[in-house]
Design an enzyme around this catalytic site. Structure first.
Site, mmCIF file in Angstrom:
data_model
loop_
_atom_site.group_PDB
_atom_site.id
_atom_site.type_symbol
_atom_site.label_atom_id
_atom_site.label_comp_id
_atom_site.label_asym_id
_atom_site.label_seq_id
_atom_site.Cartn_x
_atom_site.Cartn_y
_atom_site.Cartn_z
ATOM 1 N N GLU A 24 0.927 3.932 1.808
ATOM 2 C CA GLU A 24 1.390 4.365 3.125
ATOM 3 C C GLU A 24 2.547 3.486 3.615
ATOM 4 O OE1 GLU A 24 -3.097 5.124 2.985
ATOM 5 O OE2 GLU A 24 -1.723 3.542 2.358
ATOM 6 N N CYS B 280 -5.406 1.975 6.291
ATOM 7 C CA CYS B 280 -6.055 0.735 6.723
ATOM 8 C C CYS B 280 -5.348 0.226 7.982
ATOM 9 C CB CYS B 280 -5.993 -0.305 5.605
ATOM 10 S SG CYS B 280 -4.336 -0.978 5.314
ATOM 11 N N HIS C 7 0.853 -1.184 0.000
ATOM 12 C CA HIS C 7 0.000 0.000 0.000
ATOM 13 C C HIS C 7 0.889 1.233 0.000
ATOM 14 C CE1 HIS C 7 -3.780 -2.105 1.870
ATOM 15 N NE2 HIS C 7 -3.286 -2.757 0.829
ATOM 16 N N CYS D 188 -1.611 -0.487 7.336
ATOM 17 C CA CYS D 188 -0.812 0.729 7.172
ATOM 18 C C CYS D 188 -0.698 1.503 8.482
ATOM 19 C CB CYS D 188 -1.390 1.596 6.065
ATOM 20 S SG CYS D 188 -1.173 0.822 4.441
#
Length: 163
Positions: A63, A91, A61, A94
């Site tokens: 992040e 999320c 992801h 992350c």
């Protein structure tokens, strides 16, 4: 918990995160972008989502990628004074990466709840409905969170993508 008003600085960096999400989408990736900025306004790391299979890794992801890049460059004390700006609320995975990296502040645009409007039950984005504030609140060190901001603008990057 109320979110403080957005500052001009935060707004500019959030718009950069949204632009990174747009770039990710144009590149065939999921439309998420993030950057880490130090307390002086210097961009330390920028990242796009790279979770689309088969070439991508579902854990990449934006992040998490930005956290990893920043952690390679800065000390723990320096990371604690940084802000992670992201196009969408982090999320659970992350948020964990942000916490373990030691980044002291998060500012996000689109909330996880509003992201669901665009993704629905799409199999490439099975939502974990846990606000990042809940995850950070359980940690032993503080992580300040501001957002959501610019939700309509951030949502536009997702329009039509998850169909």
């Amino acid at each position: 918990m109320t979110t403080p008003a957005i500052t001009p600085w935060d707004e500019a960096f959030l718009r950069r995160a949204i632009e990174l999400a747009r770039r990710a989408r144009e590149d065939g990736r999921h439309p998420f972008g993030a950057l880490v900025v130090n307390e002086r306004g210097r961009v330390i790391a920028e990242a796009l989502n790279n979770a689309v299979r088969p070439a991508g890794d579902p854990t990449q992801h934006a992040e998490l990628n930005a956290c990893a890049a920043a952690a390679e460059q800065l000390t723990e004390d320096e990371l604690a004074t940084c802000t992670l700006y992201t196009s969408t609320e982090p999320c659970a995975m992350c948020a964990g990466a942000i916490y373990w990296t030691g980044i002291g502040r998060v500012v996000f645009a689109l909330s996880e709840k509003k992201l669901y409007r665009y993704t629905g039950s799409h199999n490439q984005n099975p939502t974990l409905d846990v606000p990042c504030r809940e995850i950070f609140a359980r940690g032993q060190r503080p992580t300040l969170v501001s957002g959501p901001f610019l939700e309509e603008e951030a949502g536009q990057v997702h329009e039509g993508f998850w169909v």
